[in-house]
Design a protein around this motif. Structure first.
Motif, PDB file in Angstrom:
ATOM      1  N   GLU A  81     -11.901 -13.163  11.606  1.00  0.00           N
ATOM      2  CA  GLU A  81     -12.226 -12.859  13.017  1.00  0.00           C
ATOM      3  C   GLU A  81     -13.711 -13.066  13.333  1.00  0.00           C
ATOM      4  O   GLU A  81     -14.341 -12.186  13.930  1.00  0.00           O
TER       5      GLU A  81
ATOM      6  N   ALA B 250       2.246  -5.073   2.873  1.00  0.00           N
ATOM      7  CA  ALA B 250       1.331  -5.884   3.685  1.00  0.00           C
ATOM      8  C   ALA B 250       1.585  -7.371   3.481  1.00  0.00           C
ATOM      9  O   ALA B 250       1.435  -8.173   4.411  1.00  0.00           O
TER      10      ALA B 250
ATOM     11  N   PHE C 164       0.868  -1.167   0.000  1.00  0.00           N
ATOM     12  CA  PHE C 164       0.000   0.000   0.000  1.00  0.00           C
ATOM     13  C   PHE C 164       0.911   1.225   0.000  1.00  0.00           C
ATOM     14  O   PHE C 164       1.575   1.495   0.995  1.00  0.00           O
TER      15      PHE C 164
ATOM     16  N   VAL D 136       4.105   0.727   2.991  1.00  0.00           N
ATOM     17  CA  VAL D 136       3.538  -0.460   3.639  1.00  0.00           C
ATOM     18  C   VAL D 136       3.587  -1.676   2.713  1.00  0.00           C
ATOM     19  O   VAL D 136       2.956  -1.700   1.664  1.00  0.00           O
TER      20      VAL D 136
ATOM     21  N   HIS E 133      -7.547 -14.383  16.292  1.00  0.00           N
ATOM     22  CA  HIS E 133      -6.644 -14.212  17.438  1.00  0.00           C
ATOM     23  C   HIS E 133      -7.112 -15.074  18.598  1.00  0.00           C
ATOM     24  O   HIS E 133      -6.506 -15.058  19.656  1.00  0.00           O
TER      25      HIS E 133
ATOM     26  N   PRO F 174       0.103 -11.233  14.627  1.00  0.00           N
ATOM     27  CA  PRO F 174      -0.276  -9.984  15.287  1.00  0.00           C
ATOM     28  C   PRO F 174      -1.027  -9.028  14.369  1.00  0.00           C
ATOM     29  O   PRO F 174      -1.037  -9.196  13.145  1.00  0.00           O
TER      30      PRO F 174
ATOM     31  N   THR G  27      -5.458  -8.777   4.564  1.00  0.00           N
ATOM     32  CA  THR G  27      -5.025  -8.503   3.187  1.00  0.00           C
ATOM     33  C   THR G  27      -4.930  -9.817   2.405  1.00  0.00           C
ATOM     34  O   THR G  27      -5.385  -9.899   1.260  1.00  0.00           O
TER      35      THR G  27
ATOM     36  N   GLY H 266      -1.858  -6.198  12.001  1.00  0.00           N
ATOM     37  CA  GLY H 266      -1.038  -5.576  10.964  1.00  0.00           C
ATOM     38  C   GLY H 266      -0.140  -6.558  10.218  1.00  0.00           C
ATOM     39  O   GLY H 266       0.595  -6.168   9.305  1.00  0.00           O
ATOM     40  N   ALA H 267      -0.227  -7.853  10.569  1.00  0.00           N
ATOM     41  CA  ALA H 267       0.653  -8.855   9.950  1.00  0.00           C
ATOM     42  C   ALA H 267       0.307  -9.108   8.484  1.00  0.00           C
ATOM     43  O   ALA H 267       1.127  -9.641   7.733  1.00  0.00           O
ATOM     44  N   GLY H 268      -0.922  -8.779   8.085  1.00  0.00           N
ATOM     45  CA  GLY H 268      -1.311  -8.989   6.693  1.00  0.00           C
ATOM     46  C   GLY H 268      -2.401 -10.039   6.506  1.00  0.00           C
ATOM     47  O   GLY H 268      -2.723 -10.415   5.374  1.00  0.00           O
ATOM     48  N   LYS H 269      -3.010 -10.473   7.606  1.00  0.00           N
ATOM     49  CA  LYS H 269      -3.988 -11.562   7.535  1.00  0.00           C
ATOM     50  C   LYS H 269      -5.203 -11.192   6.691  1.00  0.00           C
ATOM     51  O   LYS H 269      -5.607 -11.940   5.795  1.00  0.00           O
TER      52      LYS H 269
HETATM   53  N1  LIG Z   1      -6.299  -0.177   2.250  1.00  0.00           N
HETATM   54  C1  LIG Z   1      -5.126  -0.011   2.876  1.00  0.00           C
HETATM   55  N2  LIG Z   1      -4.389   1.095   2.683  1.00  0.00           N
HETATM   56  C2  LIG Z   1      -3.193   1.255   3.292  1.00  0.00           C
HETATM   57  N3  LIG Z   1      -2.650   0.357   4.139  1.00  0.00           N
HETATM   58  C3  LIG Z   1      -3.358  -0.752   4.382  1.00  0.00           C
HETATM   59  C4  LIG Z   1      -4.626  -1.005   3.784  1.00  0.00           C
HETATM   60  N4  LIG Z   1      -5.090  -2.214   4.206  1.00  0.00           N
HETATM   61  C5  LIG Z   1      -4.147  -2.682   5.058  1.00  0.00           C
HETATM   62  N5  LIG Z   1      -3.106  -1.814   5.148  1.00  0.00           N
HETATM   63  C6  LIG Z   1      -1.881  -2.029   5.950  1.00  0.00           C
HETATM   64  O1  LIG Z   1      -1.359  -3.299   5.616  1.00  0.00           O
HETATM   65  C7  LIG Z   1      -0.893  -3.984   6.770  1.00  0.00           C
HETATM   66  C8  LIG Z   1      -1.614  -5.295   6.931  1.00  0.00           C
HETATM   67  O2  LIG Z   1      -2.982  -5.034   7.242  1.00  0.00           O
HETATM   68  P1  LIG Z   1      -4.046  -6.175   7.514  1.00  0.00           P
HETATM   69  O3  LIG Z   1      -5.368  -5.515   7.626  1.00  0.00           O
HETATM   70  O4  LIG Z   1      -3.894  -7.231   6.498  1.00  0.00           O
HETATM   71  O5  LIG Z   1      -3.564  -6.731   8.935  1.00  0.00           O
HETATM   72  P2  LIG Z   1      -4.208  -7.866   9.853  1.00  0.00           P
HETATM   73  O6  LIG Z   1      -3.166  -8.903  10.049  1.00  0.00           O
HETATM   74  O7  LIG Z   1      -5.514  -8.283   9.307  1.00  0.00           O
HETATM   75  O8  LIG Z   1      -4.410  -7.079  11.243  1.00  0.00           O
HETATM   76  P3  LIG Z   1      -5.608  -7.164  12.328  1.00  0.00           P
HETATM   77  O9  LIG Z   1      -5.295  -8.367  13.168  1.00  0.00           O
HETATM   78  O10 LIG Z   1      -5.436  -5.895  13.107  1.00  0.00           O
HETATM   79  O11 LIG Z   1      -6.901  -7.237  11.618  1.00  0.00           O
HETATM   80  C9  LIG Z   1      -1.086  -3.031   7.928  1.00  0.00           C
HETATM   81  O12 LIG Z   1       0.131  -2.357   8.151  1.00  0.00           O
HETATM   82  C10 LIG Z   1      -2.148  -2.078   7.433  1.00  0.00           C
HETATM   83  O13 LIG Z   1      -1.999  -0.819   8.026  1.00  0.00           O
END
Ligand SMILES: Nc1ncnc2c1ncn2[C@@H]1O[C@H](COP(=O)(O)OP(=O)(O)OP(=O)(O)O)[C@@H](O)[C@H]1O
Ligand SMILES: [Mg+2]
Length: 240
Positions: A172, A27, A21, A25, A205, A46, A53, A48-51
């Motif tokens: 989740e 992801a 992103f 970032v 989680h 954790p 995405t 922000g890990a990218g799950k």
């Molecule tokens: N649309 C977006 N625009 C910019 N950055 C994004 C976007 N979507 C996700 N990110 C960034 O990409 C990274 C991964 O985000 P993601 O939502 O996949 O995390 P996650 O593992 O699902 O976290 P959580 O457990 O908090 O849901 C993070 O740093 C997030 O800030």
């Protein structure tokens, strides 16, 4: 649409998927994994890990910058009718149930059938069967406001499975539930994999989630850092 009984789980293949992103970032970075038909896999790691995405790239809600996602042999980025493919093959459950407040439980579950099942009596019969699968036959005519949080999430699960998906993606789904209601939802996801052969990819989680799954995939900073098969054998419908 597949009929009950001739379900088989879809294989999910993720090959070298990356997603950034902006410039700052990353992801997902070169993520590869294969989820077997009928497997129940937990994606953890954790915040922000990218799950999410990764789940969104698999669902086709988001598009990787590089790499490829294949579901049941179909390249998700190259589908001619992506919405139709999602409708027919994939079910989704999210942290919030997203039920329509003015519709009863069975009417909410009926909604995904409207495009293809013409007769309302047929739709409602299938909606009630799906509600029975999640243990909510007695709540079919209740409005979401008349249900507990766990029951609402089970209605959302019934809505996700009413079209007999071959792949269920859950981000989740127990995040807003207490541990007892969460356990119930996790147990139901396990049953869908074991008894119906549906491939289930769960992001959670929840500390109790590992006990229900076949395999744990852990993401950290957009990379897979652990991929551990557990002992439970895949259920019926699982391919070789
Ligand atoms: N649309 C977006 N625009 C910019 N950055 C994004 C976007 N979507 C996700 N990110 C960034 O990409 C990274 C991964 O985000 P993601 O939502 O996949 O995390 P996650 O593992 O699902 O976290 P959580 O457990 O908090 O849901 C993070 O740093 C997030 O800030
Ligand atoms: Mg997330």
């Amino acid at each position: 649409m597949a009929a009950p009984g001739d379900l088989s789980g879809a294989e999910v293949v993720v090959e070298h998927v990356s997603r950034s992103f902006g410039a700052r970032v990353t992801a997902l970075e070169d993520v590869s994994l294969r989820v077997a038909p009928g497997e129940f896999a937990l994606l953890t790691g954790p915040s922000g890990a990218g799950k999410s995405t990764l789940l969104n790239c698999i669902a086709g809600f988001d598009r990787p910058d590089g790499g490829r996602v294949t579901i049941a042999g179909a390249d998700v980025a190259a589908l001619e009718e992506p919405a139709r493919f999602r409708r027919e093959v994939v079910g989704f459950v999210f942290q919030l149930h997203h039920l329509i407040a003015g519709l009863t439980a069975e009417e909410n579950v009926e909604v995904p059938l409207i495009p293809d099942v013409r007769r309302r009596t047929d739709r409602l019969a299938r909606a009630r069967a799906a509600l029975a699968q999640v243990g909510l036959a007695e709540r079919a005519t209740h409005l979401p406001a008349e249900l507990s949080g766990g029951e609402r999430q089970r209605v959302a699960l019934a809505r996700a499975i009413v079209r007999h998906p071959r792949l269920l993606l859950a981000d989740e789904p127990t995040g807003a539930l207490d541990s007892a209601a969460g356990e119930e939802v996790l147990g139901l996801l396990g049953r869908l994999a074991r008894e119906h052969g549906i491939t289930v990819l769960l992001v959670s989680h929840d500390p109790g989630a590992e006990r229900h799954v076949d395999r744990v995939i852990e993401l950290l900073d957009g990379r897979i850092v652990r991929d551990a098969p557990l002992s439970r054998a895949p259920g019926p419908g699982a391919g070789a």
